[in-house]
Structures are given as C-alpha cells and as structure tokens.
Write an enzyme that holds these catalytic residues in place. Structure first.
Site, PDB file in Angstrom:
ATOM      1  N   ALA A 201     -12.268  31.264  30.800  1.00 34.90           N
ATOM      2  CA  ALA A 201     -11.784  32.645  30.902  1.00 34.90           C
ATOM      3  C   ALA A 201     -11.077  33.035  29.608  1.00 34.90           C
ATOM      4  O   ALA A 201     -10.253  32.286  29.088  1.00 34.90           O
ATOM      5  CB  ALA A 201     -10.831  32.781  32.088  1.00 34.90           C
ATOM      6  N   CYS A 202     -11.426  34.226  29.094  1.00 34.48           N
ATOM      7  CA  CYS A 202     -10.855  34.674  27.830  1.00 34.48           C
ATOM      8  C   CYS A 202     -10.305  36.089  27.984  1.00 34.48           C
ATOM      9  O   CYS A 202     -10.392  36.693  29.031  1.00 34.48           O
ATOM     10  CB  CYS A 202     -11.910  34.646  26.741  1.00 34.48           C
ATOM     11  SG  CYS A 202     -13.159  35.918  26.965  1.00 34.48           S
ATOM     12  N   ASP A 203      -9.780  36.596  26.888  1.00 35.88           N
ATOM     13  CA  ASP A 203      -9.215  37.939  26.903  1.00 35.88           C
ATOM     14  C   ASP A 203      -9.877  38.822  25.863  1.00 35.88           C
ATOM     15  O   ASP A 203     -10.563  39.766  26.180  1.00 35.88           O
ATOM     16  CB  ASP A 203      -7.708  37.871  26.658  1.00 35.88           C
ATOM     17  CG  ASP A 203      -7.015  39.201  26.901  1.00 35.88           C
ATOM     18  OD1 ASP A 203      -7.549  40.024  27.663  1.00 35.88           O
ATOM     19  OD2 ASP A 203      -5.941  39.414  26.331  1.00 35.88           O
TER      20      ASP A 203
ATOM     21  N   VAL B 253     -10.845  37.078  31.723  1.00 36.56           N
ATOM     22  CA  VAL B 253      -9.837  36.494  32.614  1.00 36.56           C
ATOM     23  C   VAL B 253      -9.637  37.317  33.887  1.00 36.56           C
ATOM     24  O   VAL B 253      -9.284  36.776  34.926  1.00 36.56           O
ATOM     25  CB  VAL B 253      -8.509  36.251  31.857  1.00 36.56           C
ATOM     26  CG1 VAL B 253      -7.814  37.563  31.546  1.00 36.56           C
ATOM     27  CG2 VAL B 253      -7.605  35.307  32.616  1.00 36.56           C
TER      28      VAL B 253
END
Length: 102
Positions: free
Chosen positions: A15-17, A46
C-alpha cells in the site's frame, strides 16, 4: 492486531500514497522473491486496500492509515523500500510457515 501463518498467505498488498514508484519496485521485488509460492502481490493506494488481502506491507508513515482502511488485516510497516528487515521477515515467514504479526 493479529497474526497469520506464512503458509496461509495468498495475497500481499503493498500500500502506497504518492505513487512515486518506490512501492511499485517493492511489489515487483516481492513478486520475484515469492514466485515459487502461491502468493499474489498487488500494489494499491493505502485508502483502497482490497478485502481479500491477507497481509498489507506499507511504509511506517502510512501504517495508521492502512490500519484504518483495512482494520481486519495484518499490517506490516517498514522504513526503507529495498532491503528492510520487516519485509524480509514476511518473505521468510511465508517460506518457512512462521507467524506474521501486524
């Protein structure tokens, strides 16, 4: 917070932003490391963690948001995108059938 046995992991979500590419590289690295196991590795924002994720791997700065987005998932925070001990521990747990806590 709970745990899952590495042998029961079928899907890992990175999960990233910001989508700057570091987490895409991490997802690719995990796919290579886990290719001999029946584990899918996906890369998602995310705030959009899929319901079928078993383990969520995310930067420590996003861990609280990941837990809010997917409260019933194992969230494993890490500090650095390549070579972080927390990510290595997840891979080893899948290989050996050890517990993954989050």
């Amino acid at each position: 917070m709970g745990s899952i046995n590495g042998k029961d992991v079928r899907k890992i979500v990175v999960a990233c932003d910001a989508g700057m590419g570091s987490s895409v590289m991490l997802a690719s690295q995990l796919r290579k490391q886990l290719k001999k196991f029946e584990v899918t590795v996906e890369h998602t924002p995310v705030n959009s963690i899929p319901a079928d994720a078993d383990v969520v791997v995310t930067h420590s700065g996003l861990a609280a948001r990941a837990r809010a987005s997917a409260p019933d998932k194992i969230v494993v925070p890490f500090q650095v995108f390549i070579g972080d001990p927390a990510v290595t521990k997840v891979v080893k747990a899948i290989e050996k059938g050890d517990e993954i806590s989050g």
